[in-house]
Scaffold this motif. Structure first.
Motif, PDB file in Angstrom:
ATOM      1  N   VAL A 271       3.214  -6.932  -0.945  1.00 13.70           N
ATOM      2  CA  VAL A 271       1.761  -6.970  -1.133  1.00 13.70           C
ATOM      3  C   VAL A 271       1.036  -7.189   0.195  1.00 13.70           C
ATOM      4  O   VAL A 271       0.011  -6.572   0.469  1.00 13.70           O
ATOM      5  CB  VAL A 271       1.378  -8.074  -2.143  1.00 13.70           C
ATOM      6  CG1 VAL A 271      -0.106  -8.396  -2.061  1.00 13.70           C
ATOM      7  CG2 VAL A 271       1.723  -7.643  -3.556  1.00 13.70           C
ATOM      8  N   HIS A 274       2.608  -4.010   3.042  1.00 14.88           N
ATOM      9  CA  HIS A 274       2.599  -2.574   2.807  1.00 14.88           C
ATOM     10  C   HIS A 274       1.648  -1.899   3.807  1.00 14.88           C
ATOM     11  O   HIS A 274       0.539  -2.390   4.048  1.00 14.88           O
ATOM     12  CB  HIS A 274       2.158  -2.271   1.374  1.00 14.88           C
ATOM     13  CG  HIS A 274       2.405  -0.855   0.952  1.00 14.88           C
ATOM     14  ND1 HIS A 274       1.612   0.196   1.380  1.00 14.88           N
ATOM     15  CD2 HIS A 274       3.362  -0.308   0.154  1.00 14.88           C
ATOM     16  CE1 HIS A 274       2.061   1.322   0.850  1.00 14.88           C
ATOM     17  NE2 HIS A 274       3.123   1.046   0.097  1.00 14.88           N
ATOM     18  N   ARG A 277      -1.909  -1.467   2.549  1.00 17.97           N
ATOM     19  CA  ARG A 277      -2.467  -2.611   1.813  1.00 17.97           C
ATOM     20  C   ARG A 277      -3.976  -2.723   1.969  1.00 17.97           C
ATOM     21  O   ARG A 277      -4.641  -3.356   1.146  1.00 17.97           O
ATOM     22  CB  ARG A 277      -1.809  -3.906   2.281  1.00 17.97           C
ATOM     23  CG  ARG A 277      -2.046  -4.244   3.748  1.00 17.97           C
ATOM     24  CD  ARG A 277      -1.206  -5.426   4.193  1.00 17.97           C
ATOM     25  NE  ARG A 277      -1.382  -5.755   5.604  1.00 17.97           N
ATOM     26  CZ  ARG A 277      -0.758  -5.141   6.594  1.00 17.97           C
ATOM     27  NH1 ARG A 277       0.091  -4.135   6.328  1.00 17.97           N
ATOM     28  NH2 ARG A 277      -0.955  -5.483   7.849  1.00 17.97           N
ATOM     29  N   SER A 283      -4.662  -1.369  -3.374  1.00 16.83           N
ATOM     30  CA  SER A 283      -4.326  -2.790  -3.478  1.00 16.83           C
ATOM     31  C   SER A 283      -4.800  -3.389  -4.805  1.00 16.83           C
ATOM     32  O   SER A 283      -4.066  -4.139  -5.449  1.00 16.83           O
ATOM     33  CB  SER A 283      -4.918  -3.564  -2.297  1.00 16.83           C
ATOM     34  OG  SER A 283      -6.330  -3.467  -2.282  1.00 16.83           O
ATOM     35  N   ARG A 286      -2.678  -1.930  -7.715  1.00 17.86           N
ATOM     36  CA  ARG A 286      -1.322  -2.494  -7.777  1.00 17.86           C
ATOM     37  C   ARG A 286      -1.313  -3.810  -8.543  1.00 17.86           C
ATOM     38  O   ARG A 286      -0.401  -4.091  -9.322  1.00 17.86           O
ATOM     39  CB  ARG A 286      -0.805  -2.774  -6.365  1.00 17.86           C
ATOM     40  CG  ARG A 286      -0.167  -1.618  -5.670  1.00 17.86           C
ATOM     41  CD  ARG A 286       0.427  -2.093  -4.347  1.00 17.86           C
ATOM     42  NE  ARG A 286       1.852  -1.903  -4.315  1.00 17.86           N
ATOM     43  CZ  ARG A 286       2.645  -2.411  -3.389  1.00 17.86           C
ATOM     44  NH1 ARG A 286       2.144  -3.192  -2.453  1.00 17.86           N
ATOM     45  NH2 ARG A 286       3.932  -2.174  -3.414  1.00 17.86           N
ATOM     46  N   LEU A 331      -1.489   5.054  -5.983  1.00 17.05           N
ATOM     47  CA  LEU A 331      -1.349   4.391  -7.278  1.00 17.05           C
ATOM     48  C   LEU A 331      -0.496   5.218  -8.233  1.00 17.05           C
ATOM     49  O   LEU A 331       0.287   4.670  -9.027  1.00 17.05           O
ATOM     50  CB  LEU A 331      -2.720   4.139  -7.906  1.00 17.05           C
ATOM     51  CG  LEU A 331      -3.461   2.884  -7.460  1.00 17.05           C
ATOM     52  CD1 LEU A 331      -4.752   2.735  -8.248  1.00 17.05           C
ATOM     53  CD2 LEU A 331      -2.601   1.640  -7.631  1.00 17.05           C
ATOM     54  N   GLU A 334       2.907   4.534  -7.239  1.00 23.35           N
ATOM     55  CA  GLU A 334       3.278   3.184  -7.651  1.00 23.35           C
ATOM     56  C   GLU A 334       3.620   3.146  -9.142  1.00 23.35           C
ATOM     57  O   GLU A 334       4.591   2.482  -9.553  1.00 23.35           O
ATOM     58  CB  GLU A 334       2.135   2.215  -7.361  1.00 23.35           C
ATOM     59  CG  GLU A 334       2.417   0.766  -7.709  1.00 23.35           C
ATOM     60  CD  GLU A 334       3.394   0.087  -6.778  1.00 23.35           C
ATOM     61  OE1 GLU A 334       3.896  -0.988  -7.143  1.00 23.35           O
ATOM     62  OE2 GLU A 334       3.666   0.625  -5.681  1.00 23.35           O
ATOM     63  N   GLN A 338       7.086   1.993 -10.795  1.00 26.08           N
ATOM     64  CA  GLN A 338       7.128   0.896 -11.756  1.00 26.08           C
ATOM     65  C   GLN A 338       7.546   1.353 -13.158  1.00 26.08           C
ATOM     66  O   GLN A 338       7.647   0.537 -14.074  1.00 26.08           O
ATOM     67  CB  GLN A 338       5.746   0.218 -11.839  1.00 26.08           C
ATOM     68  CG  GLN A 338       5.292  -0.455 -10.570  1.00 26.08           C
ATOM     69  CD  GLN A 338       6.140  -1.661 -10.210  1.00 26.08           C
ATOM     70  OE1 GLN A 338       6.703  -2.316 -11.079  1.00 26.08           O
ATOM     71  NE2 GLN A 338       6.254  -1.955  -8.922  1.00 26.08           N
TER      72      GLN A 338
END
Length: 449
Positions: A271, A274, A277, A283, A286, A331, A334, A338
């Protein structure tokens, strides 16, 4: 004992900071518990608001300069819709040719070029673009309110808040907001947590550092139990149902650290390290994805500013668009990492557009026609709905076929909010029908499927 009391004040101050971000409004008491769903199994809604009024003609409703816009030195004049690209150079997504975009690039937060082609070629087949939206205002506050609630007038919560309030009323992290239009009017507790570094402190409020605590664990447990007992007594002795519900919400707000501890388990380890970030969209998104994986979050507002470019438009505006697109791109990656790529809905828009041509300061002013972009679960991508003229006036469309029709209607943010409520399966909820209905005169447009 005196020292323990002093140390407890430090704990209380930390807790107070958390409560400052997690606010529970008195209006919550107006809504009966029967309106609330017990479990949320839907997608994570990610609302990205380009604050200030973006320029769709430099993005997903591209309008370049024409030959007649060039001066004797072949430079675009102030009458040109845009100076950064020619109309003949407008590009089409390689994955969805129906989607056209401005063939330009801008600098991201790391001062690296980001091509608009990267975004539109990669996600075109997933993307729904709605162009030619009549925003019915060129005022910032009214435009943000209309885009996010479907109402120009005050008094309606953002749809992001409605989704969270109906789907996850008992979670203190159901609705996370980084700004934009995020009014809740008590339907949910909106949580503002923009400082990612503070999460551990808020989650583990009794930890002074890795090895010591502010008070002993036994004293901390006693404090927690005493507060819970006091709240329980307050609830039990209340005669007015409204006060009782407020006390219940007060107890919920104070229970947040347990949920934050759970959230920390799902936060990425990079966090604070990155390389991207500093990208606001990435950010904040996330954090919401971690909340979603922890079973605590159903919607998030993300705000990225800098779009109100009344001067030096191209040099200022295009980099902001690039940062927004890159943030959504990050995103999407991400979500894939995830394992929730099929469980996220992106809603991307702004309060209004920018004027055709340039003002005396080489900027663009407010314009009441705009666009929005959608992708994710339940949305049929690779499509464009709505259109505008070369000078960015909205074309009417047929409410049934959604094709251009001079005898049709202007698509508005009210239509879009009605369609989003349907996509979220909340349009028939009592909270909507009794307290926050949209006008029955608004056509039911089949936008997403």
């Amino acid at each position: 004992m005196y020292m323990k009391i002093v140390q407890s004040k430090e704990y209380i101050m930390l807790r107070r900071d958390f409560l400052k971000y997690t606010s529970v409004f008195a209006a919550m008491a107006l809504f009966p518990n029967t309106l609330k769903a017990a479990t949320y199994t839907g997608p994570l809604w990610v609302f990205v608001q380009a604050s200030g009024g973006w320029d769709p003609t430099s993005l997903c409703d591209p309008k370049g300069y024409l030959d007649e816009d060039l001066d004797s030195n072949l430079n675009p004049t102030s009458t040109a819709m845009n100076k950064s690209f020619a109309n003949a150079d407008i590009a089409a997504s390689t994955s969805a040719p129906a989607i056209k975009y401005a063939p330009i690039r801008g600098r991201d937060d790391n001062n690296v070029d980001y091509d608009f082609a990267t975004f539109f070629d990669k996600y075109g087949s997933e993307l729904l673009v709605v162009n030619g939206i009549d925003t019915q205002t060129n005022g910032h506050d009214a435009g943000r309110r209309y885009m996010m609630s479907g109402k120009l007038s005050e008094g309606y919560p953002a749809i992001s808040a409605l989704i969270a309030g109906i789907s996850m009323p008992s979670s203190p992290l159901a609705f996370i907001t980084g700004g934009g239009y995020d009014e809740t009017f008590g339907v949910v507790a909106g949580t503002r947590l923009s400082n990612m570094n503070a999460i551990n402190e808020l989650a583990f409020v009794n930890k002074r550092n890795e090895t010591t605590t502010y008070v002993s664990e036994s004293d901390f447990d006693r404090l927690t139990q005493a507060r819970a007992s006091r709240t329980k007594r307050t609830i039990e002795k209340q005669k007015l149902e409204s006060i009782k519900k407020l006390a219940q919400q007060y107890g919920l707000a104070h229970s947040g650290s347990n949920e934050l501890e759970k959230l920390v388990e799902f936060l990425p380890t990079d966090v604070t390290t990155h390389p991207d970030r500093n990208n606001t969209v990435f950010s904040q998104g996330r954090f919401a994805m971690a909340g979603y994986k922890a079973g605590l979050t159903s919607s998030v507002n993300i705000q990225i500013g800098g779009f109100d470019t009344h001067g030096n438009h191209d040099a200022s505006h295009i980099p902001r668009l690039a940062r927004l697109l890159k943030g959504v791109d990050l995103l999407k990656q991400e979500a894939e990492n995830q394992g929730i790529s099929n469980d996220v809905i992106f809603v991307i828009g702004s309060e209004f557009g920018r004027t055709p041509g340039y003002n005396g300061g080489n900027g663009k002013d407010h314009w009441s026609v705009s666009s929005m972009m959608f992708m994710g679960k339940g949305i049929q991508g690779g499509r464009v709905i709505g259109s505008s003229t070369h000078r960015h006036d909205a074309n009417k469309l047929n409410a049934t076929t959604l094709v251009e029709d001079e005898n049709g209607i202007n698509i508005t943010y009210a239509h879009i909010n009605k369609a989003m409520r349907k996509l979220a399966s909340i349009e028939n909820n009592e909270l909507i029908t009794q307290y926050y209905p949209l006008s029955g005169a608004i056509e039911d447009l089949n936008l997403f499927t």
